[in-house]
Design an enzyme around this catalytic site. Structure first.
Site, mmCIF file in Angstrom:
data_model
loop_
_atom_site.group_PDB
_atom_site.id
_atom_site.type_symbol
_atom_site.label_atom_id
_atom_site.label_comp_id
_atom_site.label_asym_id
_atom_site.label_seq_id
_atom_site.Cartn_x
_atom_site.Cartn_y
_atom_site.Cartn_z
ATOM 1 N N GLN A 1 0.840 -1.217 0.000
ATOM 2 C CA GLN A 1 0.000 0.000 0.000
ATOM 3 C C GLN A 1 0.867 1.257 0.000
ATOM 4 O O GLN A 1 0.536 2.242 0.664
ATOM 5 C CB GLN A 1 -0.888 0.035 1.234
ATOM 6 C CG GLN A 1 -2.250 -0.571 1.049
ATOM 7 C CD GLN A 1 -3.034 0.014 -0.117
ATOM 8 O OE1 GLN A 1 -2.978 1.208 -0.410
ATOM 9 N NE2 GLN A 1 -3.780 -0.828 -0.793
ATOM 10 N N SER A 2 1.959 1.276 -0.734
ATOM 11 C CA SER A 2 2.864 2.427 -0.677
ATOM 12 C C SER A 2 2.320 3.628 -1.460
ATOM 13 O O SER A 2 2.048 3.531 -2.666
ATOM 14 C CB SER A 2 4.221 2.025 -1.240
ATOM 15 O OG SER A 2 5.011 3.163 -1.452
ATOM 16 N N ASN A 3 2.204 4.765 -0.781
ATOM 17 C CA ASN A 3 1.849 6.018 -1.468
ATOM 18 C C ASN A 3 2.988 6.443 -2.377
ATOM 19 O O ASN A 3 2.781 7.016 -3.439
ATOM 20 C CB ASN A 3 1.610 7.130 -0.453
ATOM 21 C CG ASN A 3 0.409 6.851 0.401
ATOM 22 O OD1 ASN A 3 -0.713 6.926 -0.075
ATOM 23 N ND2 ASN A 3 0.630 6.504 1.667
ATOM 24 N N VAL B 1 5.123 4.510 -3.983
ATOM 25 C CA VAL B 1 5.132 3.726 -5.222
ATOM 26 C C VAL B 1 4.017 4.220 -6.152
ATOM 27 O O VAL B 1 4.224 4.391 -7.354
ATOM 28 C CB VAL B 1 5.005 2.215 -4.918
ATOM 29 C CG1 VAL B 1 4.771 1.416 -6.190
ATOM 30 C CG2 VAL B 1 6.262 1.713 -4.208
#
Ligand code: PLP
Length: 350
Positions: A87-89, A91
């Site tokens: 869930q990386s913002n 990325v």
């Protein structure tokens, strides 16, 4: 004793020496939060809306990517490698910026850092947006070593004839931090135009580049403004060490070493909850207070924890009622959808 303050224009001229691509809608607005101020009965609260930087739901990482991808293009890269938790913002914003610039993006999702990941966590929010941008997705297991897998992937791409550029985990190195220095310049120009002063700026801190750049910018332009970063990783010592190291490297890049005393960098613990990616009671309360009083959407992993820190400061009476406090909203809002099952179960429909 630190050197005398410099002008925003001087700092802009130093930043202009680095290649940069335009990705952000700036300046991001500064808004008053009168209803939240009244509910907390404390200092006047304001928010700088870096959740509105634009591209694919915005956020603080786009500011870093202006410099990182500026360098990638200057070096002739034909693809970009980055990574983070599923869930990386960071990325999501890198994948969006690459789509916009016509660069292939290779995104490494490191599973296992967040235990008990729900179905929504692995399919919705940032994951969905990254997928839609056309990034090539790779998988690895979280080992705590944040950049090793990225460099290994870049080597494989180079062996296959590509020219990769590695954007580090969180976009956090000195070059990326220049984006946050730029944010500090923008803030000072806005405050000057509004004839407004603030006692402190507060935000959440993780991989450290945002606070490092802000610390360098404010140390040079307005050292009287207190900068407080709230650890969201439940690793306050590691976060503080990373912020200090990146800040020193950033100051050196800009010739501002004489302005920064890295020992004064303020990273606070107490609002991360039990672990990265896990909500605390205070996180949920902050998300609800922001939403119900200002329609300000914050998320369970980052900005909700930063806002909880601000609320904690107000309740502790650290600042007087005549002070103005600014919350830097770094976004993370797509994460709301990834945590929908938990949020719905904790906040039953009224
Ligand atoms: C929404 C959001 N806010 C804040 C941060 C923290 O910024 P930094 O990693 O530069 O400390 C992150 C990092 O991933 C983020 O995604």
């Amino acid at each position: 004793m630190s050197a005398a303050s410099i002008d925003p224009e001087d700092l802009l001229a130093r930043l202009d020496r680095f290649p940069r691509v335009a990705l952000c809608q700036v300046p991001t607005p500064i808004e008053a939060m009168p209803r939240l101020t009244a509910r907390l009965n404390g200092p006047a609260l304001f928010v700088k809306r870096d959740d509105l930087t634009g591209l694919a739901f915005g956020g603080n990482k786009l500011r870093k990517l202006e410099y990182l991808l500026g360098e990638a293009i200057a070096r002739g890269a034909d693809c970009v490698v980055t990574g983070g938790v599923p869930q990386s913002n960071h990325v999501r914003q890198t994948a969006a910026a690459c789509a916009k610039l016509g660069l292939d993006c290779h995104a490494m999702a490191m599973a296992g850092r967040v235990r008990k990941a729900s179905e929504a966590y692995i399919t919705s929010g940032n994951v969905l947006i990254t997928h839609l941008t056309g990034a090539t997705l790779h998988e690895a297991t979280w080992s705590g070593e944040r950049n090793a897998e990225l460099h290994a992937l870049a080597e494989r791409l180079a062996e296959a004839g590509r020219t990769p550029y590695v954007v580090p985990y969180g976009g956090s190195n000195a070059l990326g931090a220049l984006g946050a220095v730029h944010c500090a310049v923008e803030l000072m120009q806005q405050l000057r135009a509004k004839e407004m002063d603030i006692a402190a700026m507060v935000h959440c801190s993780g991989s450290g580049g945002t606070q490092a750049g802000l610390a360098v910018g404010l140390a040079a332009l307005a050292p009287e403004i207190k900068l407080i970063g709230f650890d969201i990783d439940a690793e306050p010592d590691r976060v503080a060490a990373d912020v200090r190291r990146i800040a020193q490297e950033t100051a050196a890049l800009l010739g501002l070493d004489g302005h920064l005393d890295a020992n004064t960098i303020d990273v606070r613990a107490g609002y991360a909850g039990p672990a990265y990616g896990v909500m605390a009671r205070e996180t949920l309360e902050a998300i609800q207070l922001g939403a119900t009083s200002e329609a300000l959407m914050t998320d369970p992993v980052y900005s909700g924890k930063g806002l909880a820190g601000l609320i904690g400061l107000v309740r502790a009476g650290v600042f007087s009622k005549s002070d103005r406090l600014l919350f830097l909203h770094t976004s993370g809002t797509p994460g709301l959808f990834a945590y929908a099952p938990e949020l719905i179960s904790m906040v039953p429909p009224g």
